[in-house]
Design a protein around this motif. Sequence first.
Motif, PDB file in Angstrom:
ATOM      1  N   THR A   7      -6.587  28.454  40.623  1.00  0.00           N
ATOM      2  CA  THR A   7      -6.606  28.207  39.154  1.00  0.00           C
ATOM      3  C   THR A   7      -5.446  28.975  38.467  1.00  0.00           C
ATOM      4  O   THR A   7      -4.792  28.542  37.570  1.00  0.00           O
ATOM      5  CB  THR A   7      -7.888  28.985  38.412  1.00  0.00           C
ATOM      6  OG1 THR A   7      -8.924  28.402  39.186  1.00  0.00           O
ATOM      7  CG2 THR A   7      -7.810  28.945  36.903  1.00  0.00           C
ATOM      8  N   ARG A  48       0.602  22.003  40.143  1.00  0.00           N
ATOM      9  CA  ARG A  48      -0.409  21.080  40.186  1.00  0.00           C
ATOM     10  C   ARG A  48      -0.527  20.331  41.807  1.00  0.00           C
ATOM     11  O   ARG A  48      -1.690  19.865  41.838  1.00  0.00           O
ATOM     12  CB  ARG A  48      -0.142  19.878  39.285  1.00  0.00           C
ATOM     13  CG  ARG A  48       0.032  20.278  37.846  1.00  0.00           C
ATOM     14  CD  ARG A  48      -1.191  20.472  37.042  1.00  0.00           C
ATOM     15  NE  ARG A  48      -1.086  20.777  35.632  1.00  0.00           N
ATOM     16  CZ  ARG A  48      -1.693  21.906  35.178  1.00  0.00           C
ATOM     17  NH1 ARG A  48      -2.391  22.793  36.007  1.00  0.00           N
ATOM     18  NH2 ARG A  48      -1.389  22.231  33.867  1.00  0.00           N
ATOM     19  N   GLN A 103      -2.283  26.844  39.048  1.00  0.00           N
ATOM     20  CA  GLN A 103      -2.411  25.588  38.350  1.00  0.00           C
ATOM     21  C   GLN A 103      -2.094  25.817  36.950  1.00  0.00           C
ATOM     22  O   GLN A 103      -1.522  25.262  36.302  1.00  0.00           O
ATOM     23  CB  GLN A 103      -3.893  24.928  38.423  1.00  0.00           C
ATOM     24  CG  GLN A 103      -4.033  24.036  39.656  1.00  0.00           C
ATOM     25  CD  GLN A 103      -5.260  23.426  39.581  1.00  0.00           C
ATOM     26  OE1 GLN A 103      -6.397  23.731  38.972  1.00  0.00           O
ATOM     27  NE2 GLN A 103      -5.599  22.574  40.583  1.00  0.00           N
ATOM     28  N   ARG A 104      -2.589  27.117  36.332  1.00  0.00           N
ATOM     29  CA  ARG A 104      -2.313  27.327  34.904  1.00  0.00           C
ATOM     30  C   ARG A 104      -0.668  27.774  34.993  1.00  0.00           C
ATOM     31  O   ARG A 104      -0.135  27.680  33.558  1.00  0.00           O
ATOM     32  CB  ARG A 104      -2.924  28.794  34.724  1.00  0.00           C
ATOM     33  CG  ARG A 104      -4.369  28.520  34.275  1.00  0.00           C
ATOM     34  CD  ARG A 104      -5.010  29.661  34.035  1.00  0.00           C
ATOM     35  NE  ARG A 104      -6.386  29.154  33.336  1.00  0.00           N
ATOM     36  CZ  ARG A 104      -7.555  30.201  33.600  1.00  0.00           C
ATOM     37  NH1 ARG A 104      -7.391  31.564  33.609  1.00  0.00           N
ATOM     38  NH2 ARG A 104      -8.911  29.868  33.441  1.00  0.00           N
TER      39      ARG A 104
END
Length: 146
Positions: A126, A134, A129-130
């Motif tokens: 997470t 991706r 990805q933030r």
Amino acid sequence: MAGSWASGSRGGKRGRRGLAAEINVTPLVDVMLVLLIVFMITAPLLTTGVEVSLPKASADNLQAPKSQPLSVSLKTNGEIFIQDTQVAPDELVSTLLAIAGEGYEERIYLRADEGVNYGGVMDLMTRMQRAGFRNIALVTDPKANQ
């Protein structure tokens, strides 16, 4: 005499009874018992969680990238490594951005020790990805799949 009885010489009543106003309950009970059995079987499946044993599958290896791939490793004790360099958890994103830059489209390989809980792996993914990364691939041991 048999002929006169068959022709209805008794005034046309011929032993006729009145209409029965009773309900035949047997088919109703049969249907209700079948429905009860169906609900008894399906209700526990709908209300409780299903125990899942995830399958073990072997997949074909991905083609090796032309350049050295970027990998992030997570050990059981919580240590995080980028390639072979240990990084503090709060410095992971800034270090990845310094190495790869923003808009990095290449695949990042995430290697987590099998003793790491699922929440730890998801927290790491997470955060990555933030930060805009991706294309993350989870790495497994190919020997375990055979």
